[in-house]
Design an enzyme around this catalytic site. Structure first.
Site, PDB file in Angstrom:
ATOM      1  N   CYS A   1      -0.465   9.860   3.595  1.00 51.57           N
ATOM      2  CA  CYS A   1       0.729  10.594   3.169  1.00 51.57           C
ATOM      3  C   CYS A   1       1.956   9.682   3.242  1.00 51.57           C
ATOM      4  O   CYS A   1       2.396   9.337   4.333  1.00 51.57           O
ATOM      5  CB  CYS A   1       0.909  11.818   4.065  1.00 51.57           C
ATOM      6  SG  CYS A   1       2.483  12.658   3.872  1.00 51.57           S
TER       7      CYS A   1
ATOM      8  N   CYS B   1       4.769  10.946   5.395  1.00 47.21           N
ATOM      9  CA  CYS B   1       4.452  10.858   6.828  1.00 47.21           C
ATOM     10  C   CYS B   1       4.737   9.456   7.355  1.00 47.21           C
ATOM     11  O   CYS B   1       5.232   9.307   8.477  1.00 47.21           O
ATOM     12  CB  CYS B   1       2.999  11.241   7.075  1.00 47.21           C
ATOM     13  SG  CYS B   1       2.594  12.938   6.614  1.00 47.21           S
TER      14      CYS B   1
END
Length: 108
Positions: A34, A37
């Site tokens: 991600c 993230c």
């Protein structure tokens, strides 16, 4: 982390603020699938330096991308987490204080 596990954690740490950080799992090189993230990790890490003593921090991987994209995964279905990264704060006593409940419902 299933819903019942969150309830168990909140019971174990009654009265303490519990922060749960949901993030994409990392590969063997330590990098999350991600990209948001990856960007958020140092920000959250810096924020942790300011957490009050006695708070509980849970670092929760939502597993791999295919599982996360499944609309019926446990995180979406049971915990209502709709995006990663997500940082949630849970306090077991907020419902006893009217001003905190009102603030919670009025936040955008």
């Amino acid at each position: 982390m299933a819903h019942y596990q969150m309830v168990s954690v909140s019971e174990q740490h009654n009265g303490k603020a519990i922060f749960t950080y949901f993030t994409g799992s990392k590969d063997a090189r330590g990098k999350s699938w991600c990209p948001n993230c990856v960007q958020a990790e140092p920000v959250v890490g810096e924020g942790l330096k300011h957490v009050s003593e006695g708070c509980v921090f849970i670092y929760c991987h939502v597993t791999d991308k295919p599982y996360w994209k499944d609309p019926n995964n446990d995180f979406r279905k049971n915990l209502k987490v709709t995006a990663v990264p997500t940082l949630l704060k849970y306090e077991t006593n907020e419902c006893l204080q009217a001003n905190l409940v009102e603030m919670l419902f009025s936040e955008d």
